[in-house]
Design a protein around this motif. Structure first.
Motif, short mmCIF file in Angstrom:
data_model
loop_
_atom_site.label_atom_id
_atom_site.label_comp_id
_atom_site.label_asym_id
_atom_site.label_seq_id
_atom_site.Cartn_x
_atom_site.Cartn_y
_atom_site.Cartn_z
N ILE A 2 0.85 -1.18 0.00
CA ILE A 2 0.00 0.00 0.00
C ILE A 2 0.89 1.24 0.00
O ILE A 2 1.80 1.37 0.83
CB ILE A 2 -0.95 0.01 1.21
CG1 ILE A 2 -1.93 -1.16 1.11
CG2 ILE A 2 -1.71 1.34 1.28
CD1 ILE A 2 -2.85 -1.31 2.28
N TYR A 3 0.63 2.12 -0.95
CA TYR A 3 1.37 3.37 -1.09
C TYR A 3 0.55 4.49 -0.45
O TYR A 3 -0.62 4.66 -0.78
CB TYR A 3 1.64 3.65 -2.57
CG TYR A 3 2.17 5.02 -2.85
CD1 TYR A 3 3.28 5.52 -2.19
CD2 TYR A 3 1.56 5.83 -3.80
CE1 TYR A 3 3.76 6.78 -2.46
CE2 TYR A 3 2.04 7.09 -4.08
CZ TYR A 3 3.14 7.56 -3.40
OH TYR A 3 3.61 8.81 -3.66
N ILE A 17 -1.13 7.56 -15.46
CA ILE A 17 0.00 7.62 -16.39
C ILE A 17 1.24 7.00 -15.77
O ILE A 17 1.92 6.18 -16.38
CB ILE A 17 0.27 9.08 -16.81
CG1 ILE A 17 -0.91 9.61 -17.63
CG2 ILE A 17 1.58 9.20 -17.60
CD1 ILE A 17 -0.91 11.12 -17.82
N ARG A 18 1.54 7.39 -14.52
CA ARG A 18 2.75 6.89 -13.85
C ARG A 18 2.64 5.42 -13.49
O ARG A 18 3.60 4.68 -13.60
CB ARG A 18 2.99 7.69 -12.56
CG ARG A 18 3.65 9.01 -12.77
CD ARG A 18 4.11 9.59 -11.45
NE ARG A 18 3.08 10.27 -10.70
CZ ARG A 18 2.61 11.47 -10.96
NH1 ARG A 18 3.07 12.16 -11.97
NH2 ARG A 18 1.69 12.02 -10.20
N CYS A 19 1.48 5.03 -12.99
CA CYS A 19 1.29 3.68 -12.43
C CYS A 19 -0.05 3.11 -12.89
O CYS A 19 -1.00 3.03 -12.11
CB CYS A 19 1.31 3.76 -10.90
SG CYS A 19 2.80 4.47 -10.21
N PRO A 20 -0.14 2.70 -14.15
CA PRO A 20 -1.43 2.23 -14.67
C PRO A 20 -2.01 1.02 -13.94
O PRO A 20 -3.21 0.80 -13.98
CB PRO A 20 -1.15 1.92 -16.14
CG PRO A 20 0.33 1.91 -16.29
CD PRO A 20 0.92 2.67 -15.15
N LYS A 21 -1.19 0.27 -13.25
CA LYS A 21 -1.70 -0.91 -12.53
C LYS A 21 -2.05 -0.62 -11.07
O LYS A 21 -2.50 -1.52 -10.36
CB LYS A 21 -0.68 -2.05 -12.61
CG LYS A 21 -0.49 -2.56 -14.02
CD LYS A 21 0.47 -3.72 -14.05
CE LYS A 21 0.65 -4.21 -15.50
NZ LYS A 21 1.63 -5.29 -15.57
N ALA A 22 -1.85 0.62 -10.63
CA ALA A 22 -2.19 0.98 -9.25
C ALA A 22 -3.70 1.02 -9.08
O ALA A 22 -4.43 1.41 -9.98
CB ALA A 22 -1.58 2.33 -8.90
N CYS A 62 4.94 -0.38 -10.35
CA CYS A 62 4.48 0.94 -9.90
C CYS A 62 5.52 1.56 -8.97
O CYS A 62 5.83 2.75 -9.08
CB CYS A 62 3.16 0.84 -9.16
SG CYS A 62 1.74 0.33 -10.14
N GLU A 63 6.02 0.78 -8.04
CA GLU A 63 7.01 1.30 -7.09
C GLU A 63 8.25 1.80 -7.82
O GLU A 63 8.79 2.86 -7.49
CB GLU A 63 7.37 0.24 -6.05
CG GLU A 63 8.29 0.78 -4.97
CD GLU A 63 8.55 -0.20 -3.84
OE1 GLU A 63 9.38 0.13 -2.98
OE2 GLU A 63 7.94 -1.29 -3.82
N ALA A 65 8.37 2.96 -10.88
CA ALA A 65 7.98 4.21 -11.56
C ALA A 65 7.92 5.35 -10.56
O ALA A 65 8.36 6.48 -10.85
CB ALA A 65 6.64 4.03 -12.26
N LEU A 66 7.38 5.10 -9.38
CA LEU A 66 7.32 6.13 -8.35
C LEU A 66 8.71 6.50 -7.84
O LEU A 66 8.99 7.67 -7.56
CB LEU A 66 6.43 5.68 -7.19
CG LEU A 66 4.94 5.64 -7.50
CD1 LEU A 66 4.18 4.89 -6.40
CD2 LEU A 66 4.38 7.04 -7.69
N ASP A 67 9.60 5.52 -7.73
CA ASP A 67 10.99 5.80 -7.34
C ASP A 67 11.60 6.83 -8.29
O ASP A 67 12.24 7.79 -7.86
CB ASP A 67 11.85 4.53 -7.38
CG ASP A 67 11.60 3.59 -6.22
OD1 ASP A 67 10.87 3.94 -5.27
OD2 ASP A 67 12.15 2.46 -6.28
N ARG A 68 11.40 6.63 -9.59
CA ARG A 68 11.93 7.57 -10.59
C ARG A 68 11.28 8.94 -10.45
O ARG A 68 11.95 9.96 -10.43
CB ARG A 68 11.74 7.03 -12.00
CG ARG A 68 12.67 5.87 -12.35
CD ARG A 68 12.58 5.47 -13.81
NE ARG A 68 11.24 5.01 -14.21
CZ ARG A 68 10.80 3.77 -14.06
NH1 ARG A 68 11.59 2.85 -13.53
NH2 ARG A 68 9.59 3.44 -14.47
N TYR A 69 9.96 8.96 -10.33
CA TYR A 69 9.21 10.21 -10.25
C TYR A 69 9.59 11.00 -9.00
O TYR A 69 9.73 12.23 -9.05
CB TYR A 69 7.70 9.93 -10.26
CG TYR A 69 6.88 11.18 -10.12
CD1 TYR A 69 6.76 12.07 -11.18
CD2 TYR A 69 6.22 11.47 -8.94
CE1 TYR A 69 6.02 13.23 -11.05
CE2 TYR A 69 5.46 12.62 -8.81
CZ TYR A 69 5.37 13.50 -9.86
OH TYR A 69 4.63 14.65 -9.73
#
Length: 98
Positions: A2-3, A17-22, A62-63, A65-69
């Motif tokens: 859970i984020y 866009i960042r995390c389409p599977k979230a 997703c994680e 992608a979020l790390d990069r963002y």
């Protein structure tokens, strides 16, 4: 996992866009935390405050992608909270306090 999201990651269109599977799980209130802005959003421990956040169930992709963002690990670090219903919970917190 859970984020725990705040700031721009509350925006469902941007997260799509960042995390389409979230999967959006809804909102939650963190007791003892406060939202602050230092050029960008951050949360800080504050026993007298409440911080309203969004919760997302994220995949490993997703994680990443979020790390990069979020500029992990330079700008933000990962903070882990007590599990919600046994599931790990993570948010990004700024490394700098200036």
């Amino acid at each position: 996992m859970i984020y725990v999201a705040y700031g721009s990651n509350l925006n469902k269109a941007q997260m799509a866009i960042r995390c389409p599977k979230a999967k959006c799980l809804g909102s939650w209130t963190l007791d003892g935390w406060r939202l602050v802005f230092r050029g960008v959003a951050d949360m800080v421990k504050d026993d007298t405050s409440l911080c309203h956040v969004g919760l997302w169930r994220i995949t490993d992709e997703c994680e990443k992608a979020l790390d990069r963002y979020e500029g992990f690990p330079s700008l933000y670090r990962k903070h882990y909270f007590e599990p919600l219903e046994g599931e790990p919970m993570m948010a990004y917190l700024m490394n700098s306090t200036e």
